[in-house]
Scaffold this motif. Sequence first.
Motif, PDB file in Angstrom:
ATOM      1  N   ASP A   5       0.912  -1.187   0.006  1.00 40.60           N
ATOM      2  CA  ASP A   5       0.036   0.213  -0.271  1.00 40.60           C
ATOM      3  C   ASP A   5       0.824   1.333  -0.072  1.00 40.60           C
ATOM      4  N   LEU A   6       1.964   1.195   0.888  1.00 37.23           N
ATOM      5  CA  LEU A   6       2.823   2.501   0.867  1.00 37.23           C
ATOM      6  C   LEU A   6       3.508   2.667  -0.588  1.00 37.23           C
ATOM      7  N   ARG A   7       3.931   1.586  -1.170  1.00 39.07           N
ATOM      8  CA  ARG A   7       4.509   1.579  -2.434  1.00 39.07           C
ATOM      9  C   ARG A   7       3.718   2.213  -3.417  1.00 39.07           C
ATOM     10  N   ASN A   8       2.281   1.761  -3.291  1.00 38.44           N
ATOM     11  CA  ASN A   8       1.369   2.304  -4.401  1.00 38.44           C
ATOM     12  C   ASN A   8       1.003   3.889  -4.086  1.00 38.44           C
ATOM     13  N   PHE A   9       1.005   4.033  -2.858  1.00 32.97           N
ATOM     14  CA  PHE A   9       0.879   5.573  -2.239  1.00 32.97           C
ATOM     15  C   PHE A   9       1.780   6.489  -2.952  1.00 32.97           C
ATOM     16  N   TYR A  10       3.009   5.901  -2.685  1.00 35.33           N
ATOM     17  CA  TYR A  10       4.307   6.736  -3.231  1.00 35.33           C
ATOM     18  C   TYR A  10       4.412   6.974  -4.656  1.00 35.33           C
ATOM     19  N   GLU A  11       4.044   5.753  -5.246  1.00 32.42           N
ATOM     20  CA  GLU A  11       3.922   6.001  -6.777  1.00 32.42           C
ATOM     21  C   GLU A  11       3.009   6.945  -7.320  1.00 32.42           C
ATOM     22  N   ARG A  12       1.710   6.852  -6.449  1.00 29.22           N
ATOM     23  CA  ARG A  12       0.566   7.926  -6.934  1.00 29.22           C
ATOM     24  C   ARG A  12       1.253   9.322  -6.816  1.00 29.22           C
ATOM     25  N   TYR A  13       1.879   9.437  -5.641  1.00 29.77           N
ATOM     26  CA  TYR A  13       2.401  10.987  -5.124  1.00 29.77           C
ATOM     27  C   TYR A  13       3.492  11.239  -6.310  1.00 29.77           C
ATOM     28  N   ILE A  14       4.244  10.670  -6.596  1.00 31.25           N
ATOM     29  CA  ILE A  14       5.437  10.927  -7.725  1.00 31.25           C
ATOM     30  C   ILE A  14       4.652  11.349  -9.076  1.00 31.25           C
ATOM     31  N   GLU A  15       3.460  10.304  -9.302  1.00 28.66           N
ATOM     32  CA  GLU A  15       2.578  10.629 -10.802  1.00 28.66           C
ATOM     33  C   GLU A  15       2.129  11.998 -10.694  1.00 28.66           C
ATOM     34  N   ALA A  16       1.535  12.265  -9.276  1.00 26.21           N
ATOM     35  CA  ALA A  16       0.799  13.644  -9.120  1.00 26.21           C
ATOM     36  C   ALA A  16       2.055  14.632  -9.144  1.00 26.21           C
ATOM     37  N   LEU A  17       2.930  14.579  -8.990  1.00 26.99           N
ATOM     38  CA  LEU A  17       4.372  15.534  -8.846  1.00 26.99           C
ATOM     39  C   LEU A  17       4.438  15.605 -10.257  1.00 26.99           C
ATOM     40  N   ASN A  18       4.722  14.513 -10.790  1.00 29.11           N
ATOM     41  CA  ASN A  18       5.151  14.791 -12.352  1.00 29.11           C
ATOM     42  C   ASN A  18       4.063  15.302 -13.338  1.00 29.11           C
ATOM     43  N   ALA A  19       2.946  15.383 -12.900  1.00 28.77           N
ATOM     44  CA  ALA A  19       1.758  15.857 -13.678  1.00 28.77           C
ATOM     45  C   ALA A  19       1.707  17.212 -13.107  1.00 28.77           C
ATOM     46  N   HIS A  20       2.554  17.599 -12.156  1.00 26.11           N
ATOM     47  CA  HIS A  20       2.231  19.038 -11.608  1.00 26.11           C
ATOM     48  C   HIS A  20       0.973  19.391 -10.817  1.00 26.11           C
ATOM     49  N   GLU A  21       0.138  18.108 -10.513  1.00 25.07           N
ATOM     50  CA  GLU A  21      -1.064  18.378 -10.001  1.00 25.07           C
ATOM     51  C   GLU A  21      -1.039  18.681  -8.072  1.00 25.07           C
ATOM     52  N   PHE A  22      -0.463  19.883  -8.079  1.00 24.60           N
ATOM     53  CA  PHE A  22      -0.040  20.127  -6.790  1.00 24.60           C
ATOM     54  C   PHE A  22      -1.510  20.349  -5.883  1.00 24.60           C
ATOM     55  N   ASP A  23      -2.640  20.711  -6.520  1.00 27.08           N
ATOM     56  CA  ASP A  23      -3.873  20.720  -5.962  1.00 27.08           C
ATOM     57  C   ASP A  23      -4.354  19.391  -5.268  1.00 27.08           C
ATOM     58  N   ARG A  24      -3.734  18.366  -5.828  1.00 30.00           N
ATOM     59  CA  ARG A  24      -3.954  17.019  -5.346  1.00 30.00           C
ATOM     60  C   ARG A  24      -3.301  16.766  -4.006  1.00 30.00           C
ATOM     61  N   MET A  25      -2.204  17.450  -3.420  1.00 31.01           N
ATOM     62  CA  MET A  25      -1.512  17.323  -2.277  1.00 31.01           C
ATOM     63  C   MET A  25      -2.075  17.047  -1.059  1.00 31.01           C
ATOM     64  N   ASP A  26      -3.317  17.402  -0.814  1.00 29.43           N
ATOM     65  CA  ASP A  26      -4.103  16.703   0.237  1.00 29.43           C
ATOM     66  C   ASP A  26      -4.273  15.530   0.090  1.00 29.43           C
ATOM     67  N   GLU A  27      -4.269  14.747  -0.684  1.00 27.27           N
ATOM     68  CA  GLU A  27      -4.433  13.350  -0.940  1.00 27.27           C
ATOM     69  C   GLU A  27      -3.235  12.831  -0.094  1.00 27.27           C
ATOM     70  N   PHE A  28      -2.100  13.196  -0.290  1.00 29.20           N
ATOM     71  CA  PHE A  28      -0.843  12.691   0.255  1.00 29.20           C
ATOM     72  C   PHE A  28      -0.258  13.503   1.453  1.00 29.20           C
ATOM     73  N   VAL A  29      -0.641  14.593   1.841  1.00 27.80           N
ATOM     74  CA  VAL A  29       0.050  15.350   2.674  1.00 27.80           C
ATOM     75  C   VAL A  29      -0.889  16.087   3.928  1.00 27.80           C
ATOM     76  N   HIS A  30      -0.547  15.666   5.157  1.00 25.33           N
ATOM     77  CA  HIS A  30      -1.370  16.260   6.242  1.00 25.33           C
ATOM     78  C   HIS A  30      -1.397  18.056   6.245  1.00 25.33           C
ATOM     79  N   ASP A  31      -2.477  18.566   6.694  1.00 29.52           N
ATOM     80  CA  ASP A  31      -2.558  19.982   6.946  1.00 29.52           C
ATOM     81  C   ASP A  31      -1.131  20.709   7.269  1.00 29.52           C
ATOM     82  N   THR A  32      -0.682  19.960   8.345  1.00 32.58           N
ATOM     83  CA  THR A  32       0.633  20.683   9.259  1.00 32.58           C
ATOM     84  C   THR A  32       1.449  19.247   9.063  1.00 32.58           C
ATOM     85  N   ILE A  33       2.759  19.539   9.122  1.00 31.03           N
ATOM     86  CA  ILE A  33       3.729  18.455   8.700  1.00 31.03           C
ATOM     87  C   ILE A  33       5.084  18.993   9.283  1.00 31.03           C
ATOM     88  N   THR A  34       5.925  18.067   9.534  1.00 31.28           N
ATOM     89  CA  THR A  34       7.619  18.387   9.597  1.00 31.28           C
ATOM     90  C   THR A  34       8.041  18.400   8.261  1.00 31.28           C
TER      91      THR A  34
END
Length: 130
Positions: A5-34
């Motif tokens: 699941d984590l591998r698939n999650f990361y692959e989706r994250y990289i796909e979103a980055l490469n598509a420059h779909e930064f509005d999708r970051m709420d799928e991958f990143v908490h509101d507050t992070i380190t």
Amino acid sequence: MSGTDLRNFYERYIEALNAHEFDRMDEFVHDTITLQSEPGTRDDLVAQLRGITDAVPDFHWETQELAIDGDRLAARLINTGTPVKEWLGAAPSGASIKIVEFAIYTVRDGRFRHMSAMHDAEALQRQLTG
């Protein structure tokens, strides 16, 4: 999440980055992070990503290696692109860049809670300035 699941999650994250779909970051990143060992927000991350792709519109992340240990991921990526605007203090020269990035993540409740990355800044500067 399982390792698969984590591998698939990361692959989706990289796909979103490469598509420059930064509005999708709420799928991958908490509101507050380190972020880089400092308190940050998803908006901070999105601003960084937009800054990169504004100057380097063809910026591309390619995962070379991915290690998973529980809720932690470590990745080695190759980042490529051709700056078209001043970036990191260097005017565009028409030359492409290629750098290795090492990134470490912690996932909590299905999204990144901790993100940090590093690359060889001197090698990047040499490529940017020719």
